[in-house]
Design an enzyme around this catalytic site. Structure first.
Site, PDB file in Angstrom:
ATOM      1  N   GLU A  46       4.064 -41.892 -39.038  1.00 46.33           N
ATOM      2  CA  GLU A  46       2.480 -41.567 -38.465  1.00 46.33           C
ATOM      3  C   GLU A  46       1.783 -42.934 -37.755  1.00 46.33           C
ATOM      4  O   GLU A  46       1.640 -43.597 -38.763  1.00 46.33           O
ATOM      5  CB  GLU A  46       1.950 -40.173 -38.714  1.00 46.33           C
ATOM      6  CG  GLU A  46       2.160 -39.042 -38.898  1.00 46.33           C
ATOM      7  CD  GLU A  46       2.799 -38.316 -39.227  1.00 46.33           C
ATOM      8  OE1 GLU A  46       3.222 -36.966 -39.680  1.00 46.33           O
ATOM      9  OE2 GLU A  46       2.625 -39.291 -40.947  1.00 46.33           O
ATOM     10  N   THR A  47       1.085 -43.027 -36.838  1.00 51.74           N
ATOM     11  CA  THR A  47       0.429 -44.109 -36.782  1.00 51.74           C
ATOM     12  C   THR A  47      -1.140 -43.438 -35.923  1.00 51.74           C
ATOM     13  O   THR A  47      -0.723 -41.964 -35.402  1.00 51.74           O
ATOM     14  CB  THR A  47       1.039 -44.269 -35.363  1.00 51.74           C
ATOM     15  OG1 THR A  47       2.309 -45.859 -35.674  1.00 51.74           O
ATOM     16  CG2 THR A  47       0.041 -46.014 -34.825  1.00 51.74           C
TER      17      THR A  47
END
Length: 300
Positions: A46-47
Site C-alpha cells: 500500500e501507498t
C-alpha cells in the site's frame, strides 16, 4: 512536480522488519489516476496519500499497486505515526491523544500514544464487523486446500472458513499448525477465483499455534489479484480475524497479538482489541508501532 515521500516499516519498531509503507504527506492536487500510477511505481502493498479534510484532521487515500482501498491497517498506523512526528497532530509528553481521520470507509478515530514526546504506538478503530456464510461443501474445501497447496485435513473443520470484514472483506481460513502455514504455496489463479467469488480482496490463513506464547494467532495474507503475492502485516485482516474469533466464541473481549510476516523474514506484531461478546462484536481496534526508514523526493 516534486513530491516529498517517506517510507516506513509498520507493526515493528525495527527497520527492515514489519510491513513497508510509502506515505506522501502532502498530496493535494494529485488526481486519483496519478495516485494509482505512483502506487504502482512504488510497488508496495500500500501507498498512502494525505489530503486536507473538511470533516477530520486529514483525509487518507490508500492504494495497492492495482486499486484504491476504503480502509487498511498498516497504512493508517504508519501514516499517523509519521504525521505525529511531522507535527500535524498535537503532542503529549507521555499520554494519549485521539484524532479523527477521513477514509473511504468513513470518519474513524485514531489513538496515538506518546512516550517522551514521540509517538510510541498508533491504534485505529475499524469499521463494523460483518461476516459471510461459511464455505462448507466438501468440493469447495478441497478446491481451497489445493489452491493453498494443502490437504483438506490441514484445514480446521470445527471452525468456519468464511469472509469477514471490519471495512475490507478477507477470506479467513483456519489451519491446524504453523507447519501447515509454512508449506503454503499459492496457486494465484485458483486462489483469486475462490476469494473473489466470496467478494473478498484476499485470503487470511491463520493458526492458533504461535511463535511467541503470549500471541493469539499466527497468520499469512495472500492477495495475488492485487499484485500482493504475500503481505507481511495486514491490519484490516487482523481486525476481521479478531471479530471472527470473538463472534464465534474462540476468544473473549481483550487485547491480543497476531503474528505475521515471519515466513517472509519480516516479522510483524499486530495488536488487536475486539470488544463485545460471542455473537455480538461491538468494536474492533487494531494498532502497533512503526519506524521511518527513508525519505526522499518523487518526480513526475
Amino acid at each position: 512536480m516534486k513530491l516529498r515521500f517517506f517510507k516506513l516499516d509498520v507493526f515493528t519498531d525495527t527497520p527492515l522488519k514489519g510491513n513497508a509503507l510509502a506515505v506522501f504527506p502532502n498530496a493535494e492536487g494529485l488526481s486519483g489516476e496519478t495516485m494509482q500510477a505512483i502506487a504502482a511505481e512504488m510497488n508496495l502493498s500500500e501507498t498512502v496519500f494525505v489530503l486536507p479534510s473538511e470533516v477530520a484532521l486529514r483525509r487518507l487515500r490508500i492504494f495497492t499497486p492495482r486499486q484504491e482501498l476504503p480502509l487498511a491497517g498498516h497504512p493508517v498506523v504508519g501514516t499517523w505515526n509519521l504525521l505525529s512526528k511531522l507535527g500535524v497532530t498535537e503532542r503529549s509528553e507521555a499520554g494519549k491523544i485521539t484524532v479523527m481521520q477521513e477514509l473511504g470507509a468513513g470518519i474513524l478515530p485514531v489513538e496515538i500514544v506518546f512516550d517522551n514526546g514521540e509517538p510510541a504506538s498508533v491504534t485505529m478503530t475499524q469499521g463494523e464487523f460483518k461476516q459471510g456464510d461459511p464455505i462448507s461443501a466438501e468440493d469447495q474445501v478441497a478446491d481451497l486446500a489445493r489452491a493453498l497447496s494443502l490437504e483438506p485435513s490441514d484445514l480446521v473443520r470445527s471452525l468456519p472458513t468464511r469472509t469477514c470484514s471490519t471495512g475490507i472483506r478477507a477470506l479467513v481460513v483456519p489451519v491446524t499448525s504453523l507447519s501447515a502455514l509454512k508449506k503454503i504455496n499459492v496457486d494465484a489463479g485458483a486462489l483469486t477465483k475462490i476469494y473473489r467469488e466470496q467478494e473478498a480482496i484476499g485470503c487470511y490463513v491463520f493458526t492458533f499455534e504461535t511463535i511467541e506464547k503470549e500471541s493469539l494467532a499466527h497468520a499469512r495474507f495472500f492477495a495475488p489479484d492485487d499484485g500482493i503475492v504475500e503481505d507481511a502485516a495486514t491490519g484490516s485482516a487482523a481486525g476481521a480475524l479478531a471479530g471472527y474469533l470473538l463472534s464465534g466464541g474462540a476468544c473473549v473481549e481483550g487485547d491480543y497479538i497476531v503474528e505475521q510476516g515471519d515466513f517472509m523474514r519480516r516479522p510483524s506484531r499486530i495488536t488487536v482489541s475486539p470488544r463485545g461478546r460471542k455473537g455480538d462484536v461491538r468494536e474492533v481496534k487494531v494498532g502497533g508501532q512503526a519506524v521511518i526508514v527513508a525519505e526522499g523526493d518523487f518526480f513526475i
